[in-house]
Design a protein around this motif. Structure first.
Motif, PDB file in Angstrom:
ATOM      1  N   UNK A  60       0.832  -1.207   0.000  1.00  0.00           N
ATOM      2  CA  UNK A  60       0.000   0.000   0.000  1.00  0.00           C
ATOM      3  C   UNK A  60       0.863   1.252   0.000  1.00  0.00           C
ATOM      4  N   UNK A  61       1.970   1.191   0.732  1.00  0.00           N
ATOM      5  CA  UNK A  61       2.886   2.330   0.787  1.00  0.00           C
ATOM      6  C   UNK A  61       3.515   2.604  -0.570  1.00  0.00           C
ATOM      7  N   UNK A  62       3.871   1.543  -1.290  1.00  0.00           N
ATOM      8  CA  UNK A  62       4.487   1.704  -2.611  1.00  0.00           C
ATOM      9  C   UNK A  62       3.505   2.338  -3.585  1.00  0.00           C
ATOM     10  N   UNK A  63       2.277   1.830  -3.602  1.00  0.00           N
ATOM     11  CA  UNK A  63       1.267   2.370  -4.522  1.00  0.00           C
ATOM     12  C   UNK A  63       0.972   3.830  -4.193  1.00  0.00           C
ATOM     13  N   UNK A  64       0.895   4.143  -2.891  1.00  0.00           N
ATOM     14  CA  UNK A  64       0.623   5.518  -2.496  1.00  0.00           C
ATOM     15  C   UNK A  64       1.761   6.458  -2.905  1.00  0.00           C
ATOM     16  N   UNK A  65       2.993   6.030  -2.699  1.00  0.00           N
ATOM     17  CA  UNK A  65       4.138   6.875  -3.068  1.00  0.00           C
ATOM     18  C   UNK A  65       4.294   6.983  -4.580  1.00  0.00           C
ATOM     19  N   UNK A  66       3.741   6.019  -5.312  1.00  0.00           N
ATOM     20  CA  UNK A  66       3.839   6.042  -6.776  1.00  0.00           C
ATOM     21  C   UNK A  66       2.723   6.845  -7.419  1.00  0.00           C
ATOM     22  N   UNK A  67       1.758   7.298  -6.615  1.00  0.00           N
ATOM     23  CA  UNK A  67       0.578   7.961  -7.172  1.00  0.00           C
ATOM     24  C   UNK A  67       0.935   9.250  -7.914  1.00  0.00           C
ATOM     25  N   UNK A  68       1.863  10.032  -7.370  1.00  0.00           N
ATOM     26  CA  UNK A  68       2.226  11.303  -8.007  1.00  0.00           C
ATOM     27  C   UNK A  68       2.866  11.052  -9.372  1.00  0.00           C
ATOM     28  N   UNK A  69       3.840  10.144  -9.417  1.00  0.00           N
ATOM     29  CA  UNK A  69       4.453   9.780 -10.699  1.00  0.00           C
ATOM     30  C   UNK A  69       3.393   9.209 -11.635  1.00  0.00           C
ATOM     31  N   UNK A  70       2.509   8.375 -11.066  1.00  0.00           N
ATOM     32  CA  UNK A  70       1.487   7.731 -11.878  1.00  0.00           C
ATOM     33  C   UNK A  70       0.523   8.712 -12.505  1.00  0.00           C
ATOM     34  N   UNK A  71       0.077   9.695 -11.737  1.00  0.00           N
ATOM     35  CA  UNK A  71      -0.859  10.682 -12.261  1.00  0.00           C
ATOM     36  C   UNK A  71      -0.226  11.453 -13.417  1.00  0.00           C
ATOM     37  N   UNK A  72       1.025  11.862 -13.269  1.00  0.00           N
ATOM     38  CA  UNK A  72       1.703  12.569 -14.357  1.00  0.00           C
ATOM     39  C   UNK A  72       1.912  11.667 -15.560  1.00  0.00           C
ATOM     40  N   UNK A  73       2.214  10.394 -15.321  1.00  0.00           N
ATOM     41  CA  UNK A  73       2.452   9.457 -16.416  1.00  0.00           C
ATOM     42  C   UNK A  73       1.200   9.243 -17.261  1.00  0.00           C
ATOM     43  N   UNK A 108      -1.017  11.490 -18.137  1.00  0.00           N
ATOM     44  CA  UNK A 108      -1.081  12.565 -19.119  1.00  0.00           C
ATOM     45  C   UNK A 108      -0.005  12.446 -20.173  1.00  0.00           C
ATOM     46  N   UNK A 109       1.207  12.084 -19.756  1.00  0.00           N
ATOM     47  CA  UNK A 109       2.313  11.950 -20.703  1.00  0.00           C
ATOM     48  C   UNK A 109       2.050  10.810 -21.685  1.00  0.00           C
ATOM     49  N   UNK A 110       1.259   9.817 -21.274  1.00  0.00           N
ATOM     50  CA  UNK A 110       0.908   8.728 -22.183  1.00  0.00           C
ATOM     51  C   UNK A 110       0.207   9.257 -23.429  1.00  0.00           C
ATOM     52  N   UNK A 111      -0.712  10.202 -23.249  1.00  0.00           N
ATOM     53  CA  UNK A 111      -1.381  10.810 -24.399  1.00  0.00           C
ATOM     54  C   UNK A 111      -0.373  11.495 -25.322  1.00  0.00           C
ATOM     55  N   UNK A 112       0.566  12.215 -24.716  1.00  0.00           N
ATOM     56  CA  UNK A 112       1.562  12.944 -25.501  1.00  0.00           C
ATOM     57  C   UNK A 112       2.445  11.978 -26.295  1.00  0.00           C
ATOM     58  N   UNK A 113       2.910  10.912 -25.644  1.00  0.00           N
ATOM     59  CA  UNK A 113       3.797   9.953 -26.300  1.00  0.00           C
ATOM     60  C   UNK A 113       3.064   9.199 -27.402  1.00  0.00           C
ATOM     61  N   UNK A 114       1.826   8.797 -27.165  1.00  0.00           N
ATOM     62  CA  UNK A 114       1.065   8.089 -28.197  1.00  0.00           C
ATOM     63  C   UNK A 114       0.852   8.989 -29.412  1.00  0.00           C
ATOM     64  N   UNK A 115       0.719  10.287 -29.186  1.00  0.00           N
ATOM     65  CA  UNK A 115       0.543  11.221 -30.303  1.00  0.00           C
ATOM     66  C   UNK A 115       1.838  11.469 -31.064  1.00  0.00           C
ATOM     67  N   UNK A 116       2.924  10.836 -30.608  1.00  0.00           N
ATOM     68  CA  UNK A 116       4.193  10.945 -31.323  1.00  0.00           C
ATOM     69  C   UNK A 116       5.089  12.059 -30.840  1.00  0.00           C
ATOM     70  N   UNK A 141      -4.151  17.855 -21.535  1.00  0.00           N
ATOM     71  CA  UNK A 141      -4.414  16.728 -20.644  1.00  0.00           C
ATOM     72  C   UNK A 141      -3.205  16.466 -19.759  1.00  0.00           C
ATOM     73  N   UNK A 142      -2.004  16.535 -20.351  1.00  0.00           N
ATOM     74  CA  UNK A 142      -0.779  16.330 -19.586  1.00  0.00           C
ATOM     75  C   UNK A 142      -0.646  17.398 -18.498  1.00  0.00           C
ATOM     76  N   UNK A 143      -0.943  18.646 -18.828  1.00  0.00           N
ATOM     77  CA  UNK A 143      -0.844  19.735 -17.852  1.00  0.00           C
ATOM     78  C   UNK A 143      -1.855  19.555 -16.726  1.00  0.00           C
TER      79      UNK A 143
END
Length: 339
Positions: free
Chosen positions: A58-71, A73-81, A235-237
Motif C-alpha cells: 500500500x505504501x508503494x502504490x501511495x508513493x507512486x501515485x504522483x508519478x502515476x498521475x503525471x504518467x 497525461x504523458x501517455x497521451x503525448x507519447x502516443x501522439x508521437x 491533458x498532460x498539464x
C-alpha cells in the motif's frame, strides 16, 4: 536411404530449433519487462520477506501515485508521437503556486487558480508543438528551464509552507483516506479509469492513435492534427496540476525544486508500460503497470539496503532496456545484424 533420412531429420530439427529461438525472442521482446519484473519480485521477496507485506504494498502504490498521475497525461503525448520533458518543473510550479495562494485567497480559490495557471503552461507547449509544429523535444526541454525559472521567480527563491497546518482541510488530498484507501491512490485510479476510457472508447482517443501512427495520413483523412496534439498537452498539464495538488497537500509545504528530475521517472514508467517513443501505440492500463513496476523495483532496492541515489542508475538501465525491447518488438527479434 538411411543417410537421406538422417539429413532430412537434421534439417527438420534445425528448422524447429530456429523457429523456437525466434518464438522465444518474440516473447522476450514483447513481455521481457514483465518477465524481468517477476524475477525482481522474487529476488526482493527472498532478500526481505517484508517486501510483499500489505503495508509495504500500500505504501508503494501511495508513493507512486504522483508519478502515476503525471504518467497518465504523458501517455497521451507519447502516443501522439511527441515528448513532454517539462512535467517535472511544471509540477514544482503548480505545487508552489497552490501553497502560496492557499494563505492568500484560501484553498477553495487556490486550487482552481493553480489548475488554470498550469493549463496555460500546457497550452503554450501545445501551441508551439501542435500549431507551429516545432520539435517537441526541443520545446519541452526549453520549457523545463523556463518553468523552473518562473517557479523561482514566483517564490523569490524561497520554499513554501502553509501557515496554519492544523486548521485547514487542504491536507485531505494528500493525507486523507476513504474507507481505508488513501486519497492519492483513489485519485490515481479515478484518473486512470477516466483517461483510459477516453483513449480507448472515444473518437478523440482514436485521433490520438492516428496522429501518432502516421501524422501525414491522419491529416489527409481529415483529422485535425494540430488540435489533437494541443489537447494532449492540455491533458498532460491537467494531470501535472493534480500531481502538484497531491504533493502540496501531502506535506503542506514544499521546496521550489520538488519536481526536479521527475520527468525522467515519468517517461520511464510510460515506456515501461509499452508506449512507443515513435508514437501510435500504448494504453493507460499498461502505463499503470509501468508505474507499479518502477515503484516496486525502487522500493525493493531500498529494502535491500541500497542508497536512494542508486535508483537513478537503475532507472537509466530500465529506460535503456525498455527502449531496446520496444525496438526489438517492432523488428521481431532481439538482436540486429551488424553492418
Amino acid at each position: 536411404m538411411s543417410d537421406v533420412s538422417q539429413r532430412e531429420g537434421a534439417k527438420r530439427e534445425g528448422k524447429m530449433s530456429s523457429l523456437s529461438r525466434q518464438q522465444i525472442g518474440t516473447v522476450l521482446a514483447k513481455q521481457g519487462i514483465l518477465i524481468a519484473f517477476v524475477i525482481f519480485i522474487v529476488a526482493f521477496t527472498i532478500a526481505n520477506p517484508k517486501f510483499l507485506s500489505p503495508d509495504n504494498l500500500l505504501s508503494v502504490v501511495r508513493s507512486s501515485a504522483i508519478i502515476g498521475v503525471m504518467a497518465l497525461g504523458v501517455t497521451f503525448v507519447v502516443i501522439s508521437g511527441n515528448l513532454d520533458l517539462s512535467v517535472g518543473s511544471m509540477m514544482s510550479f503548480s505545487t508552489i503556486v497552490v501553497l502560496d495562494l492557499h494563505d492568500k485567497i484560501g484553498p477553495l480559490l487556490a486550487i482552481p487558480t493553480m489548475f488554470a495557471m498550469t493549463l496555460c503552461l500546457g497550452a503554450v507547449i501545445g501551441f508551439l508543438v501542435g500549431y507551429l509544429k516545432l520539435n517537441s523535444l526541443i520545446v519541452t526541454l526549453g520549457m523545463l528551464s523556463a518553468i523552473h525559472g518562473l517557479t523561482l521567480t514566483y517564490s523569490g527563491g524561497k520554499n513554501m509552507d502553509i501557515a496554519d497546518k492544523e486548521g485547514t482541510w487542504f491536507g485531505f488530498f494528500g493525507q486523507g483516506d476513504i474507507l481505508g484507501i488513501p486519497v492519492p491512490i483513489l485519485l490515481f485510479i479515478a484518473l486512470a479509469a477516466g483517461l483510459g476510457m477516453t483513449l480507448s472508447r472515444t473518437p478523440f482517443g482514436r485521433k490520438v492513435y492516428a496522429v501518432g501512427g502516421n501524422g501525414t495520413a491522419a491529416t489527409f483523412s481529415g483529422i485535425p492534427r494540430a488540435r489533437t496534439v494541443f489537447y494532449c498537452y492540455l491533458i498532460s498539464a491537467a494531470c501535472v496540476a493534480t500531481a502538484g495538488l497531491i504533493q502540496a497537500s501531502r506535506s503542506l509545504g514544499s521546496q521550489n525544486t520538488v519536481g526536479q528530475g521527475l520527468e525522467l521517472e515519468v517517461l520511464a514508467a510510460v515506456i515501461l508500460g509499452g508506449a512507443s517513443l515513435l508514437g501510435g501505440s500504448g494504453t493507460i492500463f499498461k502505463t499503470v503497470i509501468g508505474v507499479l513496476i518502477l515503484g516496486f523495483i525502487q522500493n525493493g532496492l531500498l529494502l535491500m539496503g541500497l542508497q536512494f541515489y542508486a535508483q537513478f542508475v537503475v532507472t537509466w538501465i530500465i529506460i535503456i532496456l525498455a527502449v531496446w525491447l520496444d525496438i526489438a518488438a517492432k523488428r521481431g527479434k532481439l538482436w540486429s545484424s551488424f553492418a
